[in-house]
Design an enzyme around this catalytic site. Structure first.
Site, PDB file in Angstrom:
ATOM      1  N   GLY A  14       0.826  -1.207   0.000  1.00 36.13           N
ATOM      2  CA  GLY A  14       0.000   0.000   0.000  1.00 36.13           C
ATOM      3  C   GLY A  14       0.859   1.254   0.000  1.00 36.13           C
ATOM      4  O   GLY A  14       1.911   1.289   0.628  1.00 36.13           O
ATOM      5  N   ASP A 118       6.042  -5.476   5.967  1.00 29.24           N
ATOM      6  CA  ASP A 118       6.524  -6.836   6.243  1.00 29.24           C
ATOM      7  C   ASP A 118       6.107  -7.858   5.177  1.00 29.24           C
ATOM      8  O   ASP A 118       6.881  -8.751   4.824  1.00 29.24           O
ATOM      9  CB  ASP A 118       6.129  -7.301   7.652  1.00 29.24           C
ATOM     10  N   THR A 141       4.788   2.024   6.135  1.00 26.99           N
ATOM     11  CA  THR A 141       3.399   1.603   6.332  1.00 26.99           C
ATOM     12  C   THR A 141       2.743   2.568   7.299  1.00 26.99           C
ATOM     13  O   THR A 141       3.336   2.888   8.346  1.00 26.99           O
ATOM     14  CB  THR A 141       3.223   0.179   6.895  1.00 26.99           C
ATOM     15  N   ILE A 142       1.547   3.002   6.964  1.00 32.46           N
ATOM     16  CA  ILE A 142       0.843   3.891   7.894  1.00 32.46           C
ATOM     17  C   ILE A 142       0.552   3.151   9.196  1.00 32.46           C
ATOM     18  O   ILE A 142       0.362   3.768  10.227  1.00 32.46           O
ATOM     19  CB  ILE A 142      -0.456   4.468   7.296  1.00 32.46           C
ATOM     20  N   ASP A 143       0.499   1.823   9.155  1.00 36.39           N
ATOM     21  CA  ASP A 143       0.138   1.040  10.348  1.00 36.39           C
ATOM     22  C   ASP A 143       1.246   1.043  11.408  1.00 36.39           C
ATOM     23  O   ASP A 143       1.003   0.715  12.557  1.00 36.39           O
ATOM     24  CB  ASP A 143      -0.147  -0.420   9.958  1.00 36.39           C
ATOM     25  N   MET A 185      -7.536   3.476  10.127  1.00 33.23           N
ATOM     26  CA  MET A 185      -6.870   2.268   9.633  1.00 33.23           C
ATOM     27  C   MET A 185      -5.863   1.745  10.661  1.00 33.23           C
ATOM     28  O   MET A 185      -5.706   2.318  11.736  1.00 33.23           O
ATOM     29  CB  MET A 185      -6.187   2.549   8.306  1.00 33.23           C
ATOM     30  N   ARG A 187      -4.766  -1.970  10.174  1.00 35.96           N
ATOM     31  CA  ARG A 187      -4.705  -3.432   9.998  1.00 35.96           C
ATOM     32  C   ARG A 187      -4.703  -4.110  11.379  1.00 35.96           C
ATOM     33  O   ARG A 187      -5.702  -4.026  12.061  1.00 35.96           O
ATOM     34  CB  ARG A 187      -3.486  -3.815   9.173  1.00 35.96           C
ATOM     35  N   GLU A 238      -9.612  -0.056  12.874  1.00 32.88           N
ATOM     36  CA  GLU A 238     -10.403  -0.917  11.971  1.00 32.88           C
ATOM     37  C   GLU A 238     -10.389  -2.399  12.353  1.00 32.88           C
ATOM     38  O   GLU A 238     -11.327  -3.134  12.049  1.00 32.88           O
ATOM     39  CB  GLU A 238      -9.921  -0.752  10.530  1.00 32.88           C
TER      40      GLU A 238
HETATM   41  O1  F6P Z   1      -1.433  -1.545   5.438  1.00 32.86           O
HETATM   42  C1  F6P Z   1      -1.872  -0.296   5.064  1.00 32.86           C
HETATM   43  C2  F6P Z   1      -3.379  -0.254   4.928  1.00 32.86           C
HETATM   44  O2  F6P Z   1      -3.752   1.075   4.614  1.00 32.86           O
HETATM   45  C3  F6P Z   1      -4.134  -0.755   6.155  1.00 32.86           C
HETATM   46  O3  F6P Z   1      -4.173   0.199   7.189  1.00 32.86           O
HETATM   47  C4  F6P Z   1      -5.461  -1.078   5.545  1.00 32.86           C
HETATM   48  O4  F6P Z   1      -6.127  -2.074   6.294  1.00 32.86           O
HETATM   49  C5  F6P Z   1      -5.096  -1.608   4.169  1.00 32.86           C
HETATM   50  O5  F6P Z   1      -3.808  -1.108   3.883  1.00 32.86           O
HETATM   51  C6  F6P Z   1      -6.033  -1.206   3.065  1.00 32.86           C
HETATM   52  O6  F6P Z   1      -5.623  -1.835   1.909  1.00 32.86           O
HETATM   53  P1  F6P Z   1      -6.147  -1.449   0.458  1.00 32.86           P
HETATM   54  O7  F6P Z   1      -5.361  -0.273  -0.012  1.00 32.86           O
HETATM   55  O8  F6P Z   1      -5.875  -2.675  -0.339  1.00 32.86           O
HETATM   56  O9  F6P Z   1      -7.583  -1.114   0.577  1.00 32.86           O
END
Ligand code: F6P
Length: 361
Positions: A14, A118, A141-143, A185, A187, A238
């Site tokens: 992402g 990861d 990663t924003i997470d 968000m 994950r 989420e």
């Molecule tokens: O891992 C980054 C993230 O933005 C998560 O926070 C989120 O659950 C997921 O990717 C969303 O993925 P996509 O861009 O496939 O909708």
């Protein structure tokens, strides 16, 4: 490693804010310090899979000016298609790893910098081991759930966006005497919710690492009202589950499951238990876009420079990392063996509790 080398760079998984700042830093360091060529591979590993291989030669002119300020990634990215089990149009899956390794060789690369999380690192490492590719990782990663680094590119901007959302929700909540629920968000990790929740003055923060009860959440809302305040702010990550332990995930057309829905669920539960009028905002991909924050630009720049230096030193299968206000590097293997979740004894968990914020437990 010296002389006229060619290094590749790709963004994988992402997107997030700060990727372009990292690409810029790599190009600056590689060209200005070492005189190397930098090849930007398009759409992550998909660019190496395509024939002809999809890439751009990156020079100083291309990365000057506005690039550091831009969200997203100028190279494009992909979070689909594991090359070891690549989904084919006829519904079968195929191991296409040799084609990607072939793409790396075709470009004559001496090393590859992969900017990813990861999941991407696990795939890139496997490809590197199979194909003898010299890999260095930069975490994004924003997470903020990549192991061994306190910060990943994109997290700080996401926290800023989520905090701003709370700043904007507060006056409308107060005007209508409402409980505003903000779904963010993250994950599997609650870092965005925890940090934005504290910074944005939330009353309740729910994260996947801490099980909650609706009774406890409702009690906090009632307490807030007893103090004479007519509104409340609730942040929900989420990946928080329902009271029955169900993960709120939806299957998408590509077969992947993604989170969505816990904000509405919590909003309804609060309305039922307290009688409060609730409204729900799902922040979604807004957290990934926008201009990177100064801090994201800084760590992206520091990571990019250090990643190129690792190549110069011939150190591969390593990830650059941020620890104790310094850029260091760690074995990629350690970066992917587990993920960085919010610890129950995390200093910010203590801060939240100290502020009287309910974590739902
Ligand atoms: O891992 C980054 C993230 O933005 C998560 O926070 C989120 O659950 C997921 O990717 C969303 O993925 P996509 O861009 O496939 O909708």
């Amino acid at each position: 490693m010296s002389g006229n080398k060619r290094i590749g760079i790709l963004t994988s998984g992402g997107d997030c804010a700060g990727l372009n700042a990292a690409i810029r830093a790599v190009v600056h360091r590689a060209i200005l310090t070492y005189g190397w060529q930098v090849i930007g591979i398009r759409e992550g590993t998909m660019g190496l899979l395509a024939r002809p291989v999809q890439y751009d030669r990156l020079d100083l002119g291309m990365v000057s000016g506005t690039m550091m300020r831009l969200g997203g990634t100028v190279l494009g990215t992909t979070n689909k298609g594991n090359p070891f089990a690549f989904p084919m149009s006829d519904g079968t899956v195929k191991d296409r790893s040799d084609e990607i390794i072939g793409g790396y060789r075709e470009l004559g690369l001496d090393a590859l910098i992969g900017i990813g999380g990861d999941g991407s690192f696990a795939i890139l490492r496997k490809l590197a081991a199979k194909g003898g590719m010299n890999l260095v990782g930069i975490p994004k990663t924003i997470d903020n759930d990549v192991n061994m680094t306190e910060l990943s590119i994109g997290f700080d901007t996401a926290v800023e966006v989520a905090t701003e959302a709370l700043d904007r929700l507060q006056p409308t909540a107060a005007s209508h005497h409402r409980v505003m629920v903000l779904e963010v968000m993250g994950r599997d990790a609650g870092h965005i919710a925890l940090q934005a929740g504290i910074a944005g003055g939330a009353d309740v923060i729910l994260i996947p690492e801490i099980p909650y009860s609706i009774d406890s959440v409702a009690q906090k809302i009632r307490q807030v009202r007893q103090t004479g305040r007519n509104f409340a702010l609730v942040v929900v990550s989420e990946a928080v589950r329902t009271s029955e332990g169900e993960a709120m995930q939806k299957a998408f057309a590509d077969g992947q499951k993604r989170f969505g829905g816990i904000g509405n669920y919590i909003g309804e539960q609060i309305a039922r238990s307290t009688g409060a009028e609730t409204r729900v905002t799902v922040l979604g991909h807004v957290q990934r876009g926008s201009m990177p924050s100064p801090r994201d630009r800084l760590i992206a720049s520091a990571f990019g420079v250090h990643a190129v230096d690792l190549i110069a030193e011939g150190k591969f299968d390593r990830m650059v990392a941020w620890q104790n206000r310094q850029v260091i590097d760690v074995p990629l293997e350690q970066a992917i063996e587990t993920y960085n979740e919010v610890g129950l004894d995390d200093a910010l968990v203590k801060t939240a509790r100290g502020l009287g914020i309910s974590l739902g437990d």
